[in-house]
Design a protein around this motif. Structure first.
Motif, PDB file in Angstrom:
ATOM      1  N   PHE B  59       0.824  -1.203   0.000  1.00 18.27           N
ATOM      2  CA  PHE B  59       0.000   0.000   0.000  1.00 18.27           C
ATOM      3  C   PHE B  59       0.859   1.255   0.000  1.00 18.27           C
ATOM      4  O   PHE B  59       0.630   2.188  -0.769  1.00 18.27           O
ATOM      5  CB  PHE B  59      -0.929  -0.009   1.221  1.00 18.27           C
ATOM      6  N   GLU B  60       1.878   1.266   0.860  1.00 20.16           N
ATOM      7  CA  GLU B  60       2.635   2.502   1.027  1.00 20.16           C
ATOM      8  C   GLU B  60       3.453   2.832  -0.211  1.00 20.16           C
ATOM      9  O   GLU B  60       3.606   3.990  -0.578  1.00 20.16           O
ATOM     10  CB  GLU B  60       3.524   2.395   2.266  1.00 20.16           C
ATOM     11  N   LYS B  61       3.967   1.802  -0.882  1.00 23.94           N
ATOM     12  CA  LYS B  61       4.747   2.058  -2.092  1.00 23.94           C
ATOM     13  C   LYS B  61       3.826   2.486  -3.234  1.00 23.94           C
ATOM     14  O   LYS B  61       4.156   3.402  -3.998  1.00 23.94           O
ATOM     15  CB  LYS B  61       5.532   0.805  -2.476  1.00 23.94           C
ATOM     16  N   ILE B  62       2.675   1.820  -3.335  1.00 25.30           N
ATOM     17  CA  ILE B  62       1.733   2.192  -4.399  1.00 25.30           C
ATOM     18  C   ILE B  62       1.307   3.647  -4.226  1.00 25.30           C
ATOM     19  O   ILE B  62       1.202   4.402  -5.188  1.00 25.30           O
ATOM     20  CB  ILE B  62       0.501   1.260  -4.381  1.00 25.30           C
ATOM     21  N   ILE B  72      -7.263   6.920  -2.310  1.00 23.54           N
ATOM     22  CA  ILE B  72      -8.429   6.593  -1.474  1.00 23.54           C
ATOM     23  C   ILE B  72      -8.930   5.162  -1.706  1.00 23.54           C
ATOM     24  O   ILE B  72      -9.188   4.447  -0.745  1.00 23.54           O
ATOM     25  CB  ILE B  72      -9.540   7.639  -1.690  1.00 23.54           C
ATOM     26  N   PRO B  73      -9.071   4.673  -2.964  1.00 21.08           N
ATOM     27  CA  PRO B  73      -9.490   3.279  -3.116  1.00 21.08           C
ATOM     28  C   PRO B  73      -8.533   2.292  -2.449  1.00 21.08           C
ATOM     29  O   PRO B  73      -8.965   1.243  -1.973  1.00 21.08           O
ATOM     30  CB  PRO B  73      -9.506   3.074  -4.631  1.00 21.08           C
ATOM     31  N   TYR B  74      -7.247   2.639  -2.417  1.00 17.86           N
ATOM     32  CA  TYR B  74      -6.303   1.733  -1.740  1.00 17.86           C
ATOM     33  C   TYR B  74      -6.459   1.788  -0.224  1.00 17.86           C
ATOM     34  O   TYR B  74      -6.299   0.791   0.460  1.00 17.86           O
ATOM     35  CB  TYR B  74      -4.870   2.090  -2.137  1.00 17.86           C
ATOM     36  N   VAL B  75      -6.751   2.974   0.264  1.00 15.75           N
ATOM     37  CA  VAL B  75      -6.965   3.116   1.710  1.00 15.75           C
ATOM     38  C   VAL B  75      -8.155   2.260   2.142  1.00 15.75           C
ATOM     39  O   VAL B  75      -8.132   1.622   3.192  1.00 15.75           O
ATOM     40  CB  VAL B  75      -7.189   4.601   2.071  1.00 15.75           C
ATOM     41  N   ASP B  76      -9.190   2.233   1.299  1.00 14.22           N
ATOM     42  CA  ASP B  76     -10.358   1.406   1.585  1.00 14.22           C
ATOM     43  C   ASP B  76      -9.982  -0.034   1.897  1.00 14.22           C
ATOM     44  O   ASP B  76     -10.591  -0.684   2.717  1.00 14.22           O
ATOM     45  CB  ASP B  76     -11.262   1.350   0.345  1.00 14.22           C
ATOM     46  N   ARG B  77      -8.994  -0.502   1.168  1.00 16.12           N
ATOM     47  CA  ARG B  77      -8.681  -1.932   1.235  1.00 16.12           C
ATOM     48  C   ARG B  77      -7.772  -2.294   2.389  1.00 16.12           C
ATOM     49  O   ARG B  77      -7.375  -3.449   2.501  1.00 16.12           O
ATOM     50  CB  ARG B  77      -8.064  -2.356  -0.089  1.00 16.12           C
ATOM     51  N   MET B  78      -7.425  -1.343   3.222  1.00 15.87           N
ATOM     52  CA  MET B  78      -6.597  -1.700   4.382  1.00 15.87           C
ATOM     53  C   MET B  78      -7.419  -2.470   5.400  1.00 15.87           C
ATOM     54  O   MET B  78      -7.225  -3.656   5.602  1.00 15.87           O
ATOM     55  CB  MET B  78      -6.024  -0.438   5.018  1.00 15.87           C
ATOM     56  N   ASP B  79      -8.335  -1.779   6.041  1.00 15.16           N
ATOM     57  CA  ASP B  79      -9.219  -2.456   6.990  1.00 15.16           C
ATOM     58  C   ASP B  79     -10.568  -2.572   6.286  1.00 15.16           C
ATOM     59  O   ASP B  79     -11.409  -1.700   6.385  1.00 15.16           O
ATOM     60  CB  ASP B  79      -9.317  -1.642   8.275  1.00 15.16           C
ATOM     61  N   TYR B  80     -10.738  -3.678   5.582  1.00 11.35           N
ATOM     62  CA  TYR B  80     -11.861  -3.738   4.650  1.00 11.35           C
ATOM     63  C   TYR B  80     -13.212  -3.903   5.328  1.00 11.35           C
ATOM     64  O   TYR B  80     -14.219  -3.929   4.650  1.00 11.35           O
ATOM     65  CB  TYR B  80     -11.650  -4.856   3.627  1.00 11.35           C
ATOM     66  N   GLU B 326      -6.262   3.630  16.998  1.00 15.66           N
ATOM     67  CA  GLU B 326      -5.827   4.892  16.415  1.00 15.66           C
ATOM     68  C   GLU B 326      -5.239   4.631  15.037  1.00 15.66           C
ATOM     69  O   GLU B 326      -4.196   4.008  14.903  1.00 15.66           O
ATOM     70  CB  GLU B 326      -4.787   5.539  17.333  1.00 15.66           C
ATOM     71  N   LEU B 327      -5.927   5.114  14.005  1.00 11.66           N
ATOM     72  CA  LEU B 327      -5.401   5.006  12.648  1.00 11.66           C
ATOM     73  C   LEU B 327      -4.864   6.358  12.250  1.00 11.66           C
ATOM     74  O   LEU B 327      -5.596   7.351  12.245  1.00 11.66           O
ATOM     75  CB  LEU B 327      -6.481   4.556  11.673  1.00 11.66           C
ATOM     76  N   GLY B 328      -3.571   6.412  11.940  1.00  9.25           N
ATOM     77  CA  GLY B 328      -2.963   7.680  11.569  1.00  9.25           C
ATOM     78  C   GLY B 328      -2.292   7.592  10.216  1.00  9.25           C
ATOM     79  O   GLY B 328      -1.816   6.528   9.824  1.00  9.25           O
ATOM     80  N   PHE B 329      -2.284   8.720   9.497  1.00  7.29           N
ATOM     81  CA  PHE B 329      -1.572   8.773   8.228  1.00  7.29           C
ATOM     82  C   PHE B 329      -0.512   9.850   8.317  1.00  7.29           C
ATOM     83  O   PHE B 329      -0.793  10.986   8.701  1.00  7.29           O
ATOM     84  CB  PHE B 329      -2.532   9.064   7.073  1.00  7.29           C
ATOM     85  N   LYS B 343       2.598   7.041   5.096  1.00  5.75           N
ATOM     86  CA  LYS B 343       2.835   5.984   6.077  1.00  5.75           C
ATOM     87  C   LYS B 343       1.571   5.832   6.895  1.00  5.75           C
ATOM     88  O   LYS B 343       1.005   6.816   7.370  1.00  5.75           O
ATOM     89  CB  LYS B 343       4.005   6.373   6.981  1.00  5.75           C
ATOM     90  N   ALA B 344       1.117   4.589   7.043  1.00  6.28           N
ATOM     91  CA  ALA B 344      -0.084   4.351   7.838  1.00  6.28           C
ATOM     92  C   ALA B 344       0.312   3.719   9.160  1.00  6.28           C
ATOM     93  O   ALA B 344       1.115   2.793   9.199  1.00  6.28           O
ATOM     94  CB  ALA B 344      -1.038   3.434   7.092  1.00  6.28           C
TER      95      ALA B 344
END
Lengths: 185, 383, 350
Positions: B59-62, B72-80, B326-329, B343-344
């Motif tokens: 995710f972070e490299k993409i 944003i679509p990639y962020v969706d797929r972290m905690d689906y 706590e989810l941070g970017f 970085k997430a």
């Protein structure tokens, strides 16, 4: 000792409560349905399979650029002024680009809907169709271009002839500014 | 360590062969593709080593190679299972970097959606926790309700799970006309099911015996491991970013932070972590009700969306209270249309690291319960 | 009412009648297993607000047949390092144990496959086969999960046989017999003559009713533990041990384990029926009683117990090993002992 009897009673008591709840559910209305025969309504804005309307597409390639997973593949050919077809788009304006290839790979598509929002002519839309599974990966690549391969060949040839002529004309009159270039947008 | 050992024996003095058991990545209760290397003495767990990375998707490299809105679509797929909550901190981080002020209506819709998704996420957590303890029926009752919440998301955003609904500066589209009634009906339904689940599962004596006094996480250990979310609050620490560091419009609502009190066992056991989720569903219902009441009907949700997302040079860390913690970017911008670095800080990953600490000395069946009580999603652990 | 084997009356006591007597329960077992599997599927679905199987036949009633056909077709896999002999033998040992239990069950006054005077004892003896089958299968699979499941089941079944045996002993004391037909006969008459309500006697027996109710409850719990049903399914424990002792089994061998589980369910249900619910006796005394009605009453009572087992399975979470032992040794055993002593005194006094 009292604790012991209390906990034994709690075992018994809470099990009975649970059994009562499940027993009432035994006769309640069922929420599942017989899927292929009946189905829940899908809202009209559901983001499922994409659909391109080729007569609306002007070949601007914004969708291909905005796609986060690069699942849209577009190729265009310029419409030359000498084209015998005099093509018009769905909304009646003059077509400037032939869309010779418009492929979407639904194995890659992430259904984010970004392509539909950037499209200036609303040629690409999400449909409510979600049952398009396939046994092969090739089966998931959809070819939306309305042109046949002969047509593509013909248009390519037309463009080549025209551009060769233009080049020759350009070479002939270097000093003069070239004829009005029909840009992409 | 103050955790209660299951059997008070000094294992080093007994000569017995340890058994190394490989749990996962294909195991029914690892909640995805987690692999646990478990060392067992009989049935007593002496060591656990989590092996992660089976769902790593760069995710972070993409994110360094796509533009800001495309992340944003990639962020969706972290905690689906709680995508709305994932989008919120990312979107707000970029907005803060660009200095965008979003309209009030957008803020309210964001809060309602996040809280609905928090409910959906906690319902899954409780359901799978019950499943780990062997109760199958509550699982399906909770999934039925979650389905109703997903219908609202589908009607609003067009997608059931991965929405791409929060955009930088606004929303993808406005909510539909009957949104408010639907949300209030859902809240009613969620409360009804919550009461039923409490009687059927949470206060069942077998369930209490399975989960109370199991996997005790003392508050100091939880803080040392940087745990957050229900895992931290289950240990009795009253820390919730919505209250302690109010972002968005959370300071306008009246709600409480439930913490673990050791009602049936010790503070910080698996049952406490679970009951915190139960109570948080109730608090989310309260927030939703207030938000629906205050939400303005008029307003354009897209007026603040910038034409080109090109934040000025700079960096930012923005954190939100995700259902899991706590989810941070952390975003570094070099002034281009693509982020230099994203970085997430994933709560599931941080919370998972506490698993070996709290599961040593318990039975193997307890290990599964403890893992279930931490509530991880492997999409977020591996990213 | 007179008890006899109707096959002996028709054909005469011969090899043929003995073979037929053994075959009848097998046919019954297969039909029952299909019904029970369907019941499990449908009841679980309805409890969970689902429709359950609906495609095979009207309302999916042919689903169990489809499942059996599916299991028959499946590839039979034996793990590379498994002990082939024991691995292949284990399901059959387990099924044999379950089926052997049917030999003494009195379905009707006119039919018990083998009328022996040690019926209760016999059922408990062959019930222990299940442990051997499970441990055999679990050990031979050469899988750590299977081994853990087998060890759990061994400890579980052995410790739960003790309170179970105490309960059955009480019944023997009440009926003055170990013969299942005799026990059924001892409860003839209306339902208040069942041992669930203290057995036949004057109204002063009313003070023993709590003890007999408690005993039947204890037997219900131990029977759940002996058949590895939820909340005592820790040998299988699919969320912990994947499949427990049958993790590595597939195809027909898995189906044998499955059949054996359902057969065991019926056996414990029928023991509970015979010992506490009057066996084939009609609940209304002479009304609707007879040789054929006996079969009806017996099966419907036993199926009710099976329904209870299914109902409990879809309600409760699973207990842990140590809690299981606590329940067995520290709760059920003392309670069963107390009831045993009280009921023995009652028997002496009256």
């Amino acid at each position: 000792m009292i604790d012991y009897f209390k906990s034994v009673w709690a075992w018994f008591h809470t099990i009975l409560i649970g059994m009562k709840i499940t027993f009432t559910h035994l006769f309640s209305k069922k929420v599942t349905i017989q899927y292929p025969n009946e189905r829940y309504p899908i809202p009209h804005n559901a983001k499922n399979r994409l659909q391109l309307y080729p007569d609306l597409c002007n070949g601007c390639m914004q969708c291909a650029r905005v796609c986060p997973v690069q699942c849209i593949d577009v190729e265009t050919i310029r419409v030359v002024p000498t084209d015998p077809d005099k093509p018009v788009m769905g909304d009646g304006t003059q077509r400037k680009l032939w869309v010779s290839v418009y492929d979407i790979d639904f194995a890659k598509c992430c259904f984010c809907g970004l392509c539909t929002t950037v499209c200036p002519t609303e040629a690409i839309k999400h449909t409510t169709d979600f049952e398009y599974s396939s046994y092969t990966r090739e089966g998931l690549i959809y070819h939306f271009s309305a042109m046949s391969s002969e047509q593509v060949e013909q248009k390519k040839k037309l463009f080549e002839e025209w551009s060769a002529k233009e080049k020759a004309a350009k070479a002939g009159k270097v000093a003069e500014p070239s004829s009005v270039e029909k840009g992409e947008n | 360590m103050t955790t209660r050992k299951f059997i008070d024996i000094d294992f080093s003095r007994i000569e017995s062969d340890r058994m190394r058991l490989n749990v996962g990545p294909q195991h029914p209760s690892t909640h995805g593709v987690l692999r646990l290397e478990v060392e067992l003495d009989g049935e007593v767990v002496t060591d656990v080593i989590p092996h992660i990375g089976y769902l790593h998707r760069c995710f972070e490299k993409i994110a360094e190679n796509v533009t800001y809105p495309q992340v944003i679509p990639y962020v969706d797929r972290m905690d689906y299972v709680s995508s709305m909550n994932n989008e919120l901190p990312y979107v707000m981080a970029v907005e803060k970097l660009m200095g965008i002020k979003v309209p009030d209506k957008v803020e309210y819709i964001r809060v309602i959606m996040s809280e609905l998704n928090r409910i959906a996420n906690h319902q899954i957590a409780i359901a799978t926790f019950g499943l780990d303890a062997g109760a199958f029926t509550p699982f399906l009752y909770l999934f039925r309700d979650r389905e109703y919440i997903l219908w609202i998301f589908e009607k609003a955003s067009g997608a059931r799970l991965l929405f791409n609904y929060f955009w930088i500066g606004g929303l993808a589209n406005d909510v539909y006309p009957t949104f408010k009634e639907d949300v209030l009906n859902i809240v009613k339904q969620v409360r009804k099911t919550n009461q039923e689940i409490e009687r059927l599962l949470i206060y069942n004596k077998i369930f209490i015996d399975r989960t109370a006094n199991v996997g005790i996480l003392p508050a100091d250990v939880a803080i040392n491991y940087a745990c957050s979310g229900p895992v931290l609050r289950g240990s009795g620490v009253q820390f919730d970013l919505r209250k302690n560091e109010p972002y968005s419009i959370y300071d306008r609502f009246d709600f409480e932070i439930p913490v673990g009190k050791g009602e049936v066992g010790t503070v910080g056991d698996s049952w406490d972590r679970n009951i915190v989720r139960m109570r948080e569903i109730e608090q989310s219902c309260r927030i939703i009700e207030q938000a629906v009441e205050q939400m303005p009907n008029e307003g354009d949700v897209q007026q603040a969306i910038p034409k080109k997302v090109r934040p000025p040079k700079g960096e930012i860390y923005f954190r939100c209270e995700n259902p899991k913690g706590e989810l941070g970017f952390y975003i570094i911008s070099d002034g281009k249309d693509k982020p230099y670095r994203v970085k997430a800080r994933a709560p599931s990953f941080v919370n998972l690291s506490v698993l070996p600490e709290i599961s040593r000395g318990y039975l193997f069946a307890d290990l599964i319960v403890i893992l279930g009580s931490i509530d991880i999603v492997l999409g977020e652990v591996d990213r | 009412m007179e008890t006899f084997n109707f096959l002996d009356k028709i054909i005469g006591e011969s090899i043929l009648s003995a073979v037929l007597s053994a075959l009848l329960p097998l046919i019954f077992l297969i039909v029952y297993a299909l019904i029970a599997i369907l019941g499990e599927l449908k009841i679980s679905a309805w409890i969970q607000e689902r429709l359950g199987p609906m495609r095979t036949g009207p309302y999916g009633i042919l689903q169990p047949i489809a499942e059996v056909v599916k299991l028959l077709q499946k590839e039979d896999i034996v793990p590379t390092n498994a002990n082939r002999l024991l691995f292949n033998l284990a399901p059959f040992v387990m099924f044999t144990g379950a089926f052997a239990g049917f030999a003494v069950i009195p379905f009707s006054p006119a039919f018990a496959p083998a009328h022996i005077n040690l019926g209760l004892y016999y059922i408990f003896a062959v019930g222990a086969f299940a442990v051997i089958g499970i441990v055999m299968g679990g050990w031979a699979s050469n899988n750590k999960y299977s081994l853990l499941g087998a060890m759990r089941s061994a400890s579980q079944m052995i410790s739960y046989e003790i309170p179970g045996a105490l309960v059955v002993l009480t019944a023997a004391v009440l009926a003055n017999s170990l013969d299942l037909q005799e026990i059924s006969l001892a409860q003839s008459g209306p339902f208040w003559n069942w041992f669930l309500f203290g057995g036949p006697g004057p109204w002063t027996k009313i003070w023993v009713i709590p003890f007999t109710l408690l005993l039947s409850l204890i037997f219900m719990i131990t029977s759940l533990a002996e058949t590895n049903r939820t909340p005592f399914d820790i040998p299988e424990g699919e969320s912990e041990l994947v499949g427990g002792y049958h993790t590595e089994y597939s195809g027909m061998k898995f189906a044998m384990f499955f059949f054996a589980e359902y057969a065991n369910m019926f056996i414990v249900a029928s023991v509970l029926t015979i010992v506490f619910l009057g066996g084939w006796n009609s609940p209304f005394g002479e009304f609707m009683s007879g040789y054929f009605w006996g079969v009806f009453w017996f099966t419907s009572k036993a199926m009710f117990i099976v329904f209870l087992q299914i109902w409990l399975r879809w309600t409760l979470p699973r207990v842990r090993v140590d809690q299981l032992m606590f329940l067995g040794w520290k709760v059920l055993l003392p309670f069963a002992l107390v009831c045993f002593i009280v009921l023995s005194l009652y028997r002496i006094l009256y």
